[in-house]
Write a protein that holds these residues in place. Structure first.
Motif, PDB file in Angstrom:
ATOM      1  N   TRP A  46      38.566  38.500  38.519  1.00  0.00           N
ATOM      2  CA  TRP A  46      39.599  38.012  39.062  1.00  0.00           C
ATOM      3  C   TRP A  46      39.122  38.089  41.046  1.00  0.00           C
ATOM      4  N   GLU A  48      37.394  38.736  43.885  1.00  0.00           N
ATOM      5  CA  GLU A  48      36.608  37.395  44.257  1.00  0.00           C
ATOM      6  C   GLU A  48      36.499  36.184  44.516  1.00  0.00           C
ATOM      7  N   PRO A  49      37.118  35.610  43.048  1.00  0.00           N
ATOM      8  CA  PRO A  49      37.466  34.251  43.156  1.00  0.00           C
ATOM      9  C   PRO A  49      38.899  34.045  43.932  1.00  0.00           C
ATOM     10  N   LEU A  50      39.443  34.704  43.343  1.00  0.00           N
ATOM     11  CA  LEU A  50      40.649  35.000  44.253  1.00  0.00           C
ATOM     12  C   LEU A  50      40.334  35.007  46.196  1.00  0.00           C
ATOM     13  N   ARG A  51      39.773  35.291  46.265  1.00  0.00           N
ATOM     14  CA  ARG A  51      39.818  35.816  48.089  1.00  0.00           C
ATOM     15  C   ARG A  51      38.891  34.748  48.041  1.00  0.00           C
ATOM     16  N   SER A  52      37.691  34.762  47.334  1.00  0.00           N
ATOM     17  CA  SER A  52      37.119  32.881  47.576  1.00  0.00           C
ATOM     18  C   SER A  52      37.558  31.740  47.931  1.00  0.00           C
ATOM     19  N   LYS A  53      38.424  31.486  47.038  1.00  0.00           N
ATOM     20  CA  LYS A  53      39.192  30.188  47.026  1.00  0.00           C
ATOM     21  C   LYS A  53      40.346  30.438  47.804  1.00  0.00           C
ATOM     22  N   GLN A  54      40.877  31.319  48.441  1.00  0.00           N
ATOM     23  CA  GLN A  54      41.794  31.877  48.977  1.00  0.00           C
ATOM     24  C   GLN A  54      43.153  31.056  48.098  1.00  0.00           C
ATOM     25  N   LEU A  55      43.042  31.672  46.906  1.00  0.00           N
ATOM     26  CA  LEU A  55      44.536  30.481  46.445  1.00  0.00           C
ATOM     27  C   LEU A  55      45.412  31.695  46.462  1.00  0.00           C
TER      28      LEU A  55
END
Length: 117
Positions: A46, A48-55
């Motif tokens: 949850w 890391e993907p939210l942070r890396s994809k700047q969602l």
């Protein structure tokens, strides 16, 4: 080895106490391992993907996840202490030293009302 009945009984009690402590420590270790694994999964799936994809913006991430990464690091360190203590139970350096002290907690930039007393 000639032991009196009282000494034999004391030895049995010590063995029972040791067995119980060993089981308790194994349960604590198992629980901490599962908890750290779950924290790691939450971060990987949850956070890391939210942070890396700047969602979502970083402020929202902090609101949703608060100090999850700090909690994960603290529990990872605690788990490592438990593992060392169980691997070397008679090492005096590790004796009675499981846990996080007020000074160690300060290194995580976390405050706790119980430590402020």
């Amino acid at each position: 080895l000639n032991l009196s009945d009282q000494e034999k009984e004391e030895l049995k009690q010590l063995e029972a106490t040791f067995t119980l402590r060993k089981a308790n420590l194994a349960e604590i270790l198992s629980t901490e391992e599962r908890y750290v694994k779950q924290l790691n999964a939450c971060i990987k799936i949850w956070l890391e993907p939210l942070r890396s994809k700047q969602l979502i913006d970083e402020s929202s991430i902090r609101t949703i996840f608060s100090i999850l990464e700090v909690i994960q690091k603290l529990h990872q360190d605690l788990l490592e202490q438990l593992q060392r203590r169980l691997l070397h139970p008679f090492n005096h350096q590790h004796r009675n030293s499981i846990g996080i002290s007020k000074e160690q907690l300060a290194a995580y930039n976390v405050t706790s009302p119980t430590f402020d007393e």
